[in-house]
Every structure is written in structure tokens, then in C-alpha cells.
Design an enzyme around this catalytic site. Sequence first.
Site, PDB file in Angstrom:
ATOM      1  N   THR A  45     -26.652  25.495   1.980  1.00  0.00           N
ATOM      2  CA  THR A  45     -27.065  26.540   0.851  1.00  0.00           C
ATOM      3  C   THR A  45     -26.639  27.769   1.288  1.00  0.00           C
ATOM      4  O   THR A  45     -26.075  28.771   0.667  1.00  0.00           O
ATOM      5  CB  THR A  45     -28.465  26.328   0.326  1.00  0.00           C
ATOM      6  OG1 THR A  45     -28.539  24.871  -0.044  1.00  0.00           O
ATOM      7  CG2 THR A  45     -28.664  27.286  -0.813  1.00  0.00           C
ATOM      8  N   TYR A 108     -27.010  17.833 -10.525  1.00  0.00           N
ATOM      9  CA  TYR A 108     -26.455  17.861 -11.865  1.00  0.00           C
ATOM     10  C   TYR A 108     -26.235  16.365 -12.697  1.00  0.00           C
ATOM     11  O   TYR A 108     -26.730  16.174 -13.747  1.00  0.00           O
ATOM     12  CB  TYR A 108     -25.048  18.416 -11.858  1.00  0.00           C
ATOM     13  CG  TYR A 108     -24.580  18.541 -13.478  1.00  0.00           C
ATOM     14  CD1 TYR A 108     -24.967  19.544 -14.186  1.00  0.00           C
ATOM     15  CD2 TYR A 108     -23.655  17.681 -13.867  1.00  0.00           C
ATOM     16  CE1 TYR A 108     -24.534  19.810 -15.498  1.00  0.00           C
ATOM     17  CE2 TYR A 108     -23.065  17.972 -15.241  1.00  0.00           C
ATOM     18  CZ  TYR A 108     -23.575  19.087 -15.974  1.00  0.00           C
ATOM     19  OH  TYR A 108     -23.184  19.142 -17.302  1.00  0.00           O
ATOM     20  N   TYR A 134     -31.297  16.087   2.624  1.00  0.00           N
ATOM     21  CA  TYR A 134     -31.826  17.440   2.161  1.00  0.00           C
ATOM     22  C   TYR A 134     -32.110  17.130   0.721  1.00  0.00           C
ATOM     23  O   TYR A 134     -31.421  17.261  -0.083  1.00  0.00           O
ATOM     24  CB  TYR A 134     -30.520  18.304   2.240  1.00  0.00           C
ATOM     25  CG  TYR A 134     -30.816  19.564   1.941  1.00  0.00           C
ATOM     26  CD1 TYR A 134     -32.079  20.395   1.782  1.00  0.00           C
ATOM     27  CD2 TYR A 134     -29.750  20.703   1.652  1.00  0.00           C
ATOM     28  CE1 TYR A 134     -32.268  21.496   1.562  1.00  0.00           C
ATOM     29  CE2 TYR A 134     -29.821  21.957   1.327  1.00  0.00           C
ATOM     30  CZ  TYR A 134     -31.139  22.530   1.324  1.00  0.00           C
ATOM     31  OH  TYR A 134     -31.572  23.749   0.931  1.00  0.00           O
ATOM     32  N   ARG A 139     -32.827  23.412  -6.638  1.00  0.00           N
ATOM     33  CA  ARG A 139     -31.394  23.300  -6.968  1.00  0.00           C
ATOM     34  C   ARG A 139     -30.672  22.288  -7.387  1.00  0.00           C
ATOM     35  O   ARG A 139     -29.861  22.112  -8.191  1.00  0.00           O
ATOM     36  CB  ARG A 139     -30.562  23.840  -5.474  1.00  0.00           C
ATOM     37  CG  ARG A 139     -31.319  25.063  -5.016  1.00  0.00           C
ATOM     38  CD  ARG A 139     -30.255  25.444  -3.693  1.00  0.00           C
ATOM     39  NE  ARG A 139     -30.740  26.873  -3.343  1.00  0.00           N
ATOM     40  CZ  ARG A 139     -30.238  27.813  -3.604  1.00  0.00           C
ATOM     41  NH1 ARG A 139     -29.020  27.987  -4.464  1.00  0.00           N
ATOM     42  NH2 ARG A 139     -30.612  29.245  -3.183  1.00  0.00           N
ATOM     43  N   LYS A 162     -34.403  17.395   5.752  1.00  0.00           N
ATOM     44  CA  LYS A 162     -35.006  18.672   5.201  1.00  0.00           C
ATOM     45  C   LYS A 162     -35.657  18.738   4.086  1.00  0.00           C
ATOM     46  O   LYS A 162     -35.243  18.550   3.069  1.00  0.00           O
ATOM     47  CB  LYS A 162     -33.733  19.560   5.328  1.00  0.00           C
ATOM     48  CG  LYS A 162     -33.984  21.333   4.962  1.00  0.00           C
ATOM     49  CD  LYS A 162     -32.872  22.010   4.844  1.00  0.00           C
ATOM     50  CE  LYS A 162     -33.222  23.458   4.509  1.00  0.00           C
ATOM     51  NZ  LYS A 162     -31.932  24.198   4.246  1.00  0.00           N
ATOM     52  N   ILE A 204     -35.682  24.306   9.302  1.00  0.00           N
ATOM     53  CA  ILE A 204     -34.335  24.688   9.042  1.00  0.00           C
ATOM     54  C   ILE A 204     -34.516  26.057   8.416  1.00  0.00           C
ATOM     55  O   ILE A 204     -34.711  25.955   7.130  1.00  0.00           O
ATOM     56  CB  ILE A 204     -33.581  23.605   8.541  1.00  0.00           C
ATOM     57  CG1 ILE A 204     -33.420  22.246   9.072  1.00  0.00           C
ATOM     58  CG2 ILE A 204     -32.108  24.187   7.989  1.00  0.00           C
ATOM     59  CD1 ILE A 204     -32.723  21.292   8.600  1.00  0.00           C
TER      60      ILE A 204
END
Length: 300
Positions: A45, A108, A134, A139, A162, A204
Amino acid sequence: MDFGRLLTAMVTPFDKNGKVDLHQTTVLLEHLIKTGSDGVVVAGTTGESPTLSHDEKLALFEHVVRVVDGRIKVIVGTGGNNTELSVAFSKEAANLGVDAIMAVAPFYNKPNQAGIYAHYKAIADQVAVPVVIYNIPSRSKVNIDAETIIKLSKIDNVVAVKEASGNLDQMAEIINGTDDQFHLYSGDDGLTLPILSIGGRGVISVASHVIAPEMKQMMEDYSQGRVKEAAAKHRMMLPLMRELFAAPSPSPVKALLNHLGLRVGGVRLPMVALTDQELESLLNVYHAFKKSSRLGITNK
């Protein structure tokens, strides 16, 4: 595989024309190695992966692997919301000599937990390198439940997550349900110390671009039982960590790096540069932190 405690989610340097700048990538990598990063996450990202092309990513991965030359770990972002393409891209990246690939939760599409599990299993089954999950619901709009992560951890090369859900209860459940070889990393700088306290491995980080030594010292203090000292350092760093996300990332950290002489360039649309007011606020917080750090001032 142990990636260490402090991994930097590396920005992607751009030149004045908005092209990937491999020379400045080298400069940035040397800075991150010198200041204490145990590894880098490339094209995540913070690396503006949505606006990097397939070929740009592969060229970046190859360059980073060559420059790092085994000195720190290299993890690369290869995930997406198309499983077939994610598998193919992960295989390409793995062939470049990276230490691991990191795949974001499918965004999405909003798959259910069975779909998420099948997505990651398809990737893990096709690559010969470690896989890092992740989880970033803010997001991707889907949360990878603890039960799903625990189930995925039983796949041999799924080695870490993460966790950017912000849910410490979920993270504790993951740590409790996985073996000691599976590591949970904070995806939020401000939760680094709380996550260490429940058994997480490290972070991270975005802030480690500019305050890696202080972050490493905080983690070392905690691991050595100096909990009060670690907590004081955490409180001192927290305002800067927050300010680095006061505007959409990575605009703030890129602005600060440029201010400090590490020429990483601007951001690609739809991201935009900081306003003058936002930049002034960021620099004020940064310089206040550096002054407090030099003087040994802590928030009691």
C-alpha cells in the site's frame, strides 16, 4: 522463516516525471538498512501498488533484490482480487529471488471466508517461497477472520500475517491458535507495542522510514523487560505516527523524506501532495519529536 521485528513498508521513489526512480530506490534502501530495518515490503500500500504497472513492479523487485544482496529480507506485494492473476504474478516474483510474497485480502469482490481461504491456498500451492497474509479491512472491505488465518497457517509456506484490522482481540486469538513459527506483525505503527505485549512478532511500518532506531530501541526495551522505558518511547513516538496518517498515506511520509533530503519524489494520482498547512503540521510534529528525543523527554 523469521523476517525480524522491524520491516519497512517501503515507498516507491518517483522521478520528476513520475517514473519509478531506481537510483533513488537504491539510496532509500541503503538508508533503511543503515537505520535498522530488518526487511522491506516492496509495492505494498505504501509503495503505491495500485498505480504501479505489472512491468514496473517486476523491475522494482529485481532491482531491490540485487541491491539488498541478502543483507535484509525482501517481501514483495503480489496480491489482488483476481486469484488467477495473483497466482501468476506471485510465481513471476518468486522467480526473482525474493524472500517472500505478501498478498492482500481480495478487495471489492467481498468474498466470504471460504473464498478467502481458497484464494490464499491457490497462491500458496503455486509458489515455492513463504507467503504473508495481509489483512486490512479498511481498504479491502473484508476482514480475514481469526479462524481463517489459523486455518491458512497450517499450509506449510503460509508463515505470517500483517494484521491491520486494529482488533487486538482478533490478533490475540490468531496468536493463540497458531504455532510459534507463524508470526503476527502489526500493520499499524501505533499498535506496535500493544501487539508485542500479546505475543506479536513486530511491525511492518511506515514510520520506520524516519524513526527506525527509536522504534527498534522501543522493541528491544520491551523484549529485555524494560517495559516502562518501552512504554515511554511508545508515547513519545505516537504523535508522529499519527501525523504520518493525517493525510492519505504515503503522501505524508514521502513529504517528510523529501524534507530530510531523501529524494523520493511525489505521489501518483489519485493520491495528491500535502497542502502547505498539512506539511507545516507534519514538520512541526516531527521536529518536536526529534527535540524531545534528544533531550530525553518522555510523556509521564
